[in-house]
Structure formats: structure tokens, C-alpha cells
Write a protein that holds these residues in place. Structure first.
Motif, PDB file in Angstrom:
ATOM      1  N   ALA A 365      -3.696  -7.773   0.071  1.00 21.58           N
ATOM      2  CA  ALA A 365      -4.480  -8.377  -1.008  1.00 21.58           C
ATOM      3  C   ALA A 365      -3.856  -8.030  -2.349  1.00 21.58           C
ATOM      4  O   ALA A 365      -3.041  -7.107  -2.460  1.00 21.58           O
ATOM      5  N   ALA A 366      -4.255  -8.767  -3.381  1.00 28.20           N
ATOM      6  CA  ALA A 366      -3.718  -8.568  -4.724  1.00 28.20           C
ATOM      7  C   ALA A 366      -4.839  -8.500  -5.735  1.00 28.20           C
ATOM      8  O   ALA A 366      -5.868  -9.161  -5.589  1.00 28.20           O
ATOM      9  N   GLY A 367      -4.652  -7.700  -6.786  1.00 25.85           N
ATOM     10  CA  GLY A 367      -5.641  -7.573  -7.846  1.00 25.85           C
ATOM     11  C   GLY A 367      -5.125  -6.665  -8.935  1.00 25.85           C
ATOM     12  O   GLY A 367      -4.042  -6.086  -8.826  1.00 25.85           O
ATOM     13  N   ASP A 368      -5.895  -6.512 -10.004  1.00 23.22           N
ATOM     14  CA  ASP A 368      -5.533  -5.612 -11.101  1.00 23.22           C
ATOM     15  C   ASP A 368      -6.571  -4.497 -11.144  1.00 23.22           C
ATOM     16  O   ASP A 368      -7.679  -4.687 -11.639  1.00 23.22           O
ATOM     17  N   VAL A 369      -6.220  -3.323 -10.632  1.00 30.30           N
ATOM     18  CA  VAL A 369      -7.197  -2.240 -10.541  1.00 30.30           C
ATOM     19  C   VAL A 369      -7.137  -1.270 -11.713  1.00 30.30           C
ATOM     20  O   VAL A 369      -8.047  -0.456 -11.878  1.00 30.30           O
ATOM     21  N   ASN A 370      -6.086  -1.334 -12.541  1.00 32.00           N
ATOM     22  CA  ASN A 370      -5.992  -0.397 -13.657  1.00 32.00           C
ATOM     23  C   ASN A 370      -6.077  -1.078 -15.021  1.00 32.00           C
ATOM     24  O   ASN A 370      -5.831  -0.450 -16.057  1.00 32.00           O
ATOM     25  N   GLY A 371      -6.437  -2.350 -15.036  1.00 30.57           N
ATOM     26  CA  GLY A 371      -6.733  -3.040 -16.284  1.00 30.57           C
ATOM     27  C   GLY A 371      -5.559  -3.249 -17.210  1.00 30.57           C
ATOM     28  O   GLY A 371      -5.745  -3.461 -18.416  1.00 30.57           O
ATOM     29  N   ASP A 372      -4.330  -3.240 -16.678  1.00 30.08           N
ATOM     30  CA  ASP A 372      -3.160  -3.445 -17.541  1.00 30.08           C
ATOM     31  C   ASP A 372      -2.688  -4.886 -17.569  1.00 30.08           C
ATOM     32  O   ASP A 372      -1.674  -5.202 -18.193  1.00 30.08           O
ATOM     33  N   GLY A 373      -3.428  -5.778 -16.901  1.00 33.44           N
ATOM     34  CA  GLY A 373      -3.065  -7.187 -16.885  1.00 33.44           C
ATOM     35  C   GLY A 373      -1.977  -7.534 -15.893  1.00 33.44           C
ATOM     36  O   GLY A 373      -1.582  -8.701 -15.796  1.00 33.44           O
ATOM     37  N   LEU A 374      -1.491  -6.563 -15.139  1.00 35.76           N
ATOM     38  CA  LEU A 374      -0.451  -6.791 -14.145  1.00 35.76           C
ATOM     39  C   LEU A 374      -1.066  -6.778 -12.751  1.00 35.76           C
ATOM     40  O   LEU A 374      -2.012  -6.044 -12.472  1.00 35.76           O
ATOM     41  N   THR A 375      -0.510  -7.582 -11.878  1.00 32.33           N
ATOM     42  CA  THR A 375      -1.051  -7.710 -10.530  1.00 32.33           C
ATOM     43  C   THR A 375      -0.567  -6.574  -9.644  1.00 32.33           C
ATOM     44  O   THR A 375       0.628  -6.264  -9.604  1.00 32.33           O
ATOM     45  N   ASP A 376      -1.503  -5.943  -8.945  1.00 34.33           N
ATOM     46  CA  ASP A 376      -1.213  -4.839  -8.041  1.00 34.33           C
ATOM     47  C   ASP A 376      -1.372  -5.305  -6.592  1.00 34.33           C
ATOM     48  O   ASP A 376      -2.026  -6.311  -6.314  1.00 34.33           O
ATOM     49  N   LEU A 377      -0.795  -4.557  -5.675  1.00 34.10           N
ATOM     50  CA  LEU A 377      -0.797  -4.902  -4.257  1.00 34.10           C
ATOM     51  C   LEU A 377      -1.525  -3.837  -3.457  1.00 34.10           C
ATOM     52  O   LEU A 377      -1.316  -2.640  -3.655  1.00 34.10           O
ATOM     53  N   MET A 378      -2.399  -4.284  -2.530  1.00 34.94           N
ATOM     54  CA  MET A 378      -3.102  -3.388  -1.625  1.00 34.94           C
ATOM     55  C   MET A 378      -2.743  -3.751  -0.192  1.00 34.94           C
ATOM     56  O   MET A 378      -2.782  -4.922   0.178  1.00 34.94           O
ATOM     57  N   VAL A 379      -2.393  -2.740   0.599  1.00 33.52           N
ATOM     58  CA  VAL A 379      -1.970  -2.953   1.986  1.00 33.52           C
ATOM     59  C   VAL A 379      -2.720  -1.987   2.899  1.00 33.52           C
ATOM     60  O   VAL A 379      -2.789  -0.780   2.622  1.00 33.52           O
ATOM     61  N   GLY A 380      -3.267  -2.507   3.986  1.00 31.19           N
ATOM     62  CA  GLY A 380      -3.930  -1.669   4.977  1.00 31.19           C
ATOM     63  C   GLY A 380      -3.058  -1.428   6.188  1.00 31.19           C
ATOM     64  O   GLY A 380      -2.398  -2.348   6.680  1.00 31.19           O
ATOM     65  N   ALA A 381      -3.055  -0.166   6.662  1.00 24.98           N
ATOM     66  CA  ALA A 381      -2.332   0.229   7.876  1.00 24.98           C
ATOM     67  C   ALA A 381      -3.306   1.006   8.753  1.00 24.98           C
ATOM     68  O   ALA A 381      -3.362   2.241   8.729  1.00 24.98           O
ATOM     69  N   PRO A 382      -4.126   0.317   9.549  1.00 25.28           N
ATOM     70  CA  PRO A 382      -5.269   0.960  10.213  1.00 25.28           C
ATOM     71  C   PRO A 382      -4.919   1.937  11.331  1.00 25.28           C
ATOM     72  O   PRO A 382      -5.789   2.682  11.774  1.00 25.28           O
ATOM     73  N   GLN A 383      -3.662   1.958  11.775  1.00 25.78           N
ATOM     74  CA  GLN A 383      -3.262   2.898  12.820  1.00 25.78           C
ATOM     75  C   GLN A 383      -2.334   3.990  12.285  1.00 25.78           C
ATOM     76  O   GLN A 383      -1.670   4.691  13.058  1.00 25.78           O
ATOM     77  N   TYR A 384      -2.320   4.170  10.986  1.00 25.02           N
ATOM     78  CA  TYR A 384      -1.471   5.191  10.368  1.00 25.02           C
ATOM     79  C   TYR A 384      -2.019   6.589  10.668  1.00 25.02           C
ATOM     80  O   TYR A 384      -3.230   6.814  10.668  1.00 25.02           O
ATOM     81  N   THR A 385      -1.111   7.533  10.932  1.00 28.08           N
ATOM     82  CA  THR A 385      -1.500   8.919  11.160  1.00 28.08           C
ATOM     83  C   THR A 385      -0.943   9.793  10.050  1.00 28.08           C
ATOM     84  O   THR A 385       0.273   9.803   9.801  1.00 28.08           O
TER      85      THR A 385
END
Length: 479
Positions: A365-385
Motif C-alpha cells: 500500500a501507499a500513503g503519506d504517514v509523516n506529512g511531508d507530501g511525499l508518498t511512502d510505501l507499506m509492505v506486509g510480510a506475515p511469515q517473517y521471523t
């Protein structure tokens, strides 16, 4: 947020106790306890095996109070009212999300898997309130596992109790609504549109899969699809993932994405992603197609978009959770840039978990989580140890003026074995109105007192984001 254009800016910045315990369905933490990008809210399933948090997503602003709301799916929920799964919506406020769900819906059909897929639909009838789309891919009306999609309209009082629209495949085992998404405004008529995927739909070929686009209108969604495309290959699973692509060529029409996780090109079941350009009458032939290039990589199992190089054109993200760069099944995510004439054919950025079997790229998914106007990336890895076996991890990559950081700026771990943390993950919108986008994560295998129930999490966005965060908080649940 008021109206759909504000909604799409915030969401698609684009387009889851043991022993003796005090058990809370939801928990919200006071601002005095917060540091940058800290866990502020959780909601935990109440039934054994319900897989609460299998899907999480922003609901947009369904009640028009300017705060983003959150939807959580529990596809195995089963009680005296809902036999086939349920979904829950929590309304935002200045204090964040509600402690208890403000709205609940489900399926009366046993095993329907209502809530397996959830999404914000945008404002399909242009009434100023955002709407919600829910999938029940195993819904059985007259055909086993034909699947059904549901649309619930927002209002000043919140979401309606009954769906304003439903659609079924009327085909055995098609699994319609395995994926659902808001499509933005594909035909630029002022009404938002929606996408529904049916991964095992039979067109001319067996199990090729299909995707359906429904245009919004003053009366809501049309009863029959306004656009349909199929995989064109036996067993392609076209429609495994669907999403808005934003406007990739800056022509004023929103484009859309379809993933086919088992598509075979030069490699067997390498997977593929397809881009369709918006317009008054979108073409059923993809304007851009990219394959995984590796046998069994499941390229296209997740798709998303955002403008990562700040050129005004949306760019495409594709997840391949079984891709192996350095180790088998570590997973990968690939970024392709939009262009005036066509999408790039080469990924300009890619990320990998560097851990065998982590399934990195299951959620993208993509979004701006720190309010700097730049697009950030979120990645899930549900089997990560990390320090707990198969606990799961979410990776956040902050945007730069030209692309993305090569290394994750923040990671969050399930910190409890086999939670499946990161099975779903993405922007939650601004749930507390502080000007920063928040992050929602689902962990459908989370256990309390050894019982699998599932849990959803929200982290508040902040100006400064770095480090690692473990999400199990001893002061919330005591083991």
C-alpha cells in the motif's frame, strides 16, 4: 474530509491472553504515552477462529465528520446473527478511533467469508459521504462459492444497516469478491467507481478469472458491470487483486489495476499485473502488462499505486510474495513509474525481505504517514521471523523527492509467535485529525489464552518516523 476528492487524497495518497487477563475488545492509548509513530489502538476478536483483522482498510469518512474511519474484516466470525463472517467499522474522532465498533454487518450464509476483502469505495453517489465495499467470496446463494460483493452507503448517521447494492457471479466456484477496491473516478463523471475480482471465474477458459468495474451514479452503482475483462489463460486467477491505479498518464481519468497471481508467461505461474486506462469507455485489453519473471512468484497477488517521483503521474506497486532474490520465497515488491505515453517496463525500485518464506509483498500500500507530501510505501510480510517464530512484520519505506529510501525507515513486528502480523496493512487515513496519515495492520492469527481470535492495530503517523516497534504491549494484556 468532505467529499470524494478529499477522500482520495487522504486514502490513495494512492488505490491488516493468556492466563488471567483483563480482556478489552479495543484499546486506545492517551497522547501522553505516544512517541513518534507509536501503536495507539488495538481491537481484538471475540470468537475463537474468527481471524479478526484478516482484512483492514480505511473506510474513508463515512459520516462526514472530517475524521477517517476504519473497517476490519473477520471472515470466520460465526454467531447467532452472522453465520458467514462479519465486518466492523470504527469511527474516527479527535481522540482517535472508537473503543467499540460503531457499525457491524455480516452474512447469514454459513461459510460465506464475509469480510475476507474490505475497501473504501469512495463516494459512489456523490452525496458527500464515503461508502464501503465488502466481499464474501464463498457466498452461496444458488451456486456454491459464487461469491457476493456488498456496498454500504455512508450518511450523516454513519453507514446504513442494509447494503444499497449487491452483486453475485451466478457461477459455481467463481469466488467473486475475492478482491474488492474503490477505483476512483474512471470515467470522470463526478461519481466514484468500484472494482470486484472473481479469481476462478470461467469465461471462455476454465478458471481464467475476471474483474468487473461498476460505475457510480446519483442512484449508486449500476446493477450490472459497466466493464469486464478476463484472464485469457486457463488457471490465471485474474482478479486475485484489484485496485485503483490513480492517474498514471495525467489525462484526467483514473486508471485501475488487476493482478493475476497464477498467470504463466515465459515462466509457469509467475503471475502478472495488468493496467487499464480510464476513460468514458475503458478498453478490455490491458494498456500495460508486466509478469513476474520467476516460476511461482505470485507476482500480482497484491497491487497498489501512488506518485513516488512527484511528477503528477501515479506509479504502480506490485507484490510477489513467493519471489526469491537471494533466498527462496522471501517475497518482493516492485515499483514501476507512470508516464505520459506508457508505464515503464522496468522496475525503478524493488524491496525484498531477505528471509526464506517471509511472504514479503502479501500486503502492499501507499500513503503519506509523516506529512511531508511525499508518498511512502507499506509492505506486509506475515511469515517473517524476528525474535518470535513467524510473528510477521510490516516494513515502512519513506518517500524521497525522487523515489523511495532503499532501506525501511520503520518496521513493526507481531512479537508473538505465528500472529500473521502484516497479512493486511495499509493507510488508515487521518483518524484523529492531526494532519498525519495513520497505519492500520491486521494479525488474523493473534491468540489470546491460546485461542486464535485475531487482532487489528493502528499506529498514528508522525513527522519523525524511525526504528523498530514491537506491538505486544504488556500493560494492555497480561499473560
Amino acid at each position: 474530509m468532505t467529499g470524494k476528492k478529499a477522500f482520495w487524497r487522504s486514502l490513495f495518497w494512492l488505490s491488516v491472553v493468556g492466563g488471567t487477563a483483563v480482556f478489552l475488545f479495543a484499546a486506545r492509548f492517551p497522547p501522553t504515552m505516544l512517541s513518534a509513530f507509536t501503536l495507539v489502538w488495538t481491537a481484538t476478536g471475540s470468537q475463537v477462529g474468527e481471524e479478526y483483522g484478516y482484512a483492514v482498510a480505511s473506510a474513508g469518512d463515512v459520516n462526514g465528520d472530517t475524521y477517517a474511519d476504519l473497517i476490519v474484516g473477520a471472515p470466520h466470525f460465526d454467531d447467532s446473527t452472522y453465520l458467514g463472517g462479519a465486518a466492523f467499522v470504527f469511527y474516527g474522532s479527535a481522540a482517535g478511533l472508537s473503543d467499540q465498533p460503531d457499525w457491524t454487518a455480516g452474512s447469514e450464509l454459513n461459510g460465506a467469508r464475509f469480510g475476507f476483502a474490505v475497501a473504501a469505495a469512495g463516494d459512489v453517489n456523490d452525496d458527500g459521504y464515503d461508502d464501503v465495499l465488502i466481499g464474501a467470496y464463498r457466498s452461496n446463494n444458488e451456486q456454491p462459492e459464487e461469491g457476493r460483493a456488498y456496498l454500504y452507503l455512508g450518511s450523516a448517521h454513519g453507514l446504513a444497516d442494509e447494503p444499497a447494492w449487491t452483486y453475485e457471479s451466478n457461477q459455481k466456484d467463481a469466488q467473486l469478491a475475492y478482491s474488492v477496491a474503490g477505483a476512483g473516478d474512471v470515467n470522470d463523471d463526478g461519481f466514484d467507481d468500484v472494482l470486484v475480482g472473481a479469481r476462478w471465474y470461467d469465461g471462455a477458459l476454465l478458471n481464467e478469472g475476471a474483474a468487473f468495474l461498476f460505475f457510480g451514479s446519483e442512484d449508486g452503482l449500476n446493477p450490472t458491470p459497466d466493464w469486464t475483462a478476463v484472464g485469457g489463460q486457463t488457471g490465471a486467477a485474474f482478479g486475485t487483486a484489484v485496485n485503483s491505479a490513480g492517474d498514471t498518464n495525467q489525462d484526467g481519468y483514473d486508471d485501475f489495476l488487476v493482478g493475476a497471481a497464477f498467470y504463466s508467461g515465459t515462466q509457469i505461474e509467475e503471475g502478472a499485473a495488468f493496467l487499464y486506462l480510464g476513460g468514458p469507455h475503458p478498453d478490455a485489453i490491458a494498456d500495460w502488462q508486466m509478469s513476474g519473471g520467476q516460476t511461482g512468484s505470485l507476482f500480482g497477488a497484491a497491487v497498489a499505486a501512488g506518485d513516488f517521483n512527484q511528477d503528477g503521474r501515479s506509479d504502480i506497486l506490485v507484490g510477489a510474495p513467493h519471489f526469491g532474490q537471494t533466498v527462496e520465497g522471501e517475497g518482493g515488491v516492485f515499483l514501476f513509474l507512470g508516464g505520459e505515453q506508457s508505464m515503464s517496463d522496468t522496475a525503478v525500485w524493488s524491496g525484498f525481505s531477505q528471509q526464506e518464506g517471509a511472504l514479503y509483498g502479501t500486503a502492499v500500500a501507499a500513503g503519506d504517514v509523516n506529512g511531508d507530501g511525499l508518498t511512502d510505501l507499506m509492505v506486509g510480510a506475515p511469515q517473517y521471523t524476528h525474535d518470535q517464530q513467524l510473528e510477521g512484520r510490516v516494513f515502512l519505506y519513506l518517500g524521497t523527492p525522487d523515489t523511495l529510501n532503499s532501506l525501511a525507515s520503520w518496521t513493526g513486528d507481531g512479537d508473538k509467535a505465528e500472529t500473521n502480523f502484516g497479512r493486511s496493512a495499509g493507510p488508515a487515513g487521518d483518524t484523529n485529525g492531526d494532519g498525519f496519515g495513520d497505519l492500520a495492520v491486521g494479525a488474523p492469527q493473534f491468540r489470546t489464552n491460546r485461542d486464535l481470535v485475531g487482532r487489528a492495530y493502528v499506529f498514528f503517523g508522525a513527522e519523525s518516523i524511525s526504528g523498530n516497534h514491537t506491538v505486544f504491549l504488556p500493560f494492555v494484556v497480561h499473560e
